[in-house]
Design an enzyme around this catalytic site. Structure first.
Site: not given
Length: 336
Positions: A159, A154-157
């Site tokens: 990253e 879950d790649i967010e913000n």
């Protein structure tokens, strides 16, 4: 495949024709980046609702299983402990604690888990690990700790916004897929109403160009802004945009492209003021999934799948009028 051909007689001719039929259905062009459709292995894995055990007054997973029939969960989140080392929420150990005990209980009840790495908050492994090899090693610790069949990134913000880190994630996933036969990988990220934004398109293209045979590209179709209310329709619209980008990047046919996309909605009140995802919207999403046989149909989160009581917050309830697990009982109907 929905319906097998029926040759005039059984035996080896039937087996040969079935094999040919499957080959014709799932083989894509020689110029594509991946040869076959690889949807998630089981319907339960495709649904696997998120539950976060560290906060939000989590329900006992086996109680959720008994109440809804769901078999799989996506447990969140694995983060960095400040270095290139994975821990639950960045602080709880992988083994020997309540998280591992919950996984064992789920499996003892006939289910299994996807483990999710990342999320919006906290220190991200993709940033704390300085190379793809190191990041793959961190992912491998998680995979090995539980003998995982599936891993969700879950790649967010921060990253998500760093192109170097996005490529590092892609390359690390290539390594763990090569080292763990049959491991399914999901990459989950935000979306616009038209599908992936420019960063999402870049991520998909990086995956294709790098030869990553990712199993599911999964969008989070919410927080659209403007207090959107037709969330079922907007979600299917976003999914069509995702499908087009995955199809283009990988050279897939339509059926294969659908098998490689998924959605992770948010039940009830979202982070965007005025935006609500209602049970009726989940029914629209279910119908879309059933029509196109998408690879993943899930949501954030089991913790929130109940009405709010006095003093409850958005991590532990939906913010709308409902009965417990109204949302999950819709998605649990999905059979792939």
């Amino acid at each position: 495949m929905h319906q097998a051909l029926r040759p005039p007689r059984p035996g080896t001719v039937l087996a040969a024709l079935l094999g040919l039929t499957l080959s014709l259905l799932f083989t894509v062009s020689p110029t594509s980046h991946a040869a076959t459709a690889r949807p998630l292995a089981a319907p339960g894995m495709a649904v696997a609702p998120y539950e976060y055990l560290g906060w939000g007054s989590p329900q006992n997973p086996t109680s959720v299983m008994a109440a809804t029939g769901v078999k799989w969960f996506t447990l969140a989140f694995i983060l960095s402990d400040g270095s290139c080392n994975p821990k639950w929420d960045g602080s709880r150990p992988l083994t020997g604690g309540d998280d591992q005990a919950k996984i064992k209980a789920i499996r003892a009840a006939g289910g299994d888990v996807v483990v999710s790495v990342g999320g919006w908050s906290g220190a991200k492994l993709g940033e704390k690990c300085s190379s793809a090899a190191a990041l793959a090693g961190a992912y491998q610790k998680v995979i090995s700790a539980y003998g995982l069949k599936a891993l969700d990134i879950d790649i967010e913000n921060t990253e998500w916004s760093n192109a170097t880190v996005r490529q590092r994630v892609i390359d690390a996933l290539k390594t763990v897929k090569a080292n763990n036969s049959g491991l399914k990988t999901v990459i989950t990220f935000g979306s616009t109403t038209g599908g992936p934004d420019s960063t999402g398109v870049d991520m998909i293209k990086r995956g294709a160009d790098s030869g990553l045979a990712n199993d599911v590209w999964c969008i989070m179709p919410f927080d659209f802004g403007g207090g959107a209310t037709t969330m079922g329709t907007l979600t299917t619209q976003a999914m069509e945009g995702l499908k087009a980008k995955v199809k283009s990047a990988y050279g897939y046919g339509d059926a294969t492209a659908y098998a490689h996309i998924g959605l992770s909605s948010m039940n009830g009140k979202t982070d965007d003021s005025g935006e609500r995802v209602r049970v009726a919207d989940f029914k629209t999403m279910l119908a879309y999934a059933q029509q196109h046989h998408i690879g993943r149909l899930t949501y954030w989160a089991v913790n929130r799948d109940r009405a709010c009581g006095s003093g409850s917050d958005g991590d532990s309830c939906s913010g709308v009028t409902q009965q417990p697990y109204d949302y999950l009982k819709v998605f649990a109907q999905y059979t792939g």
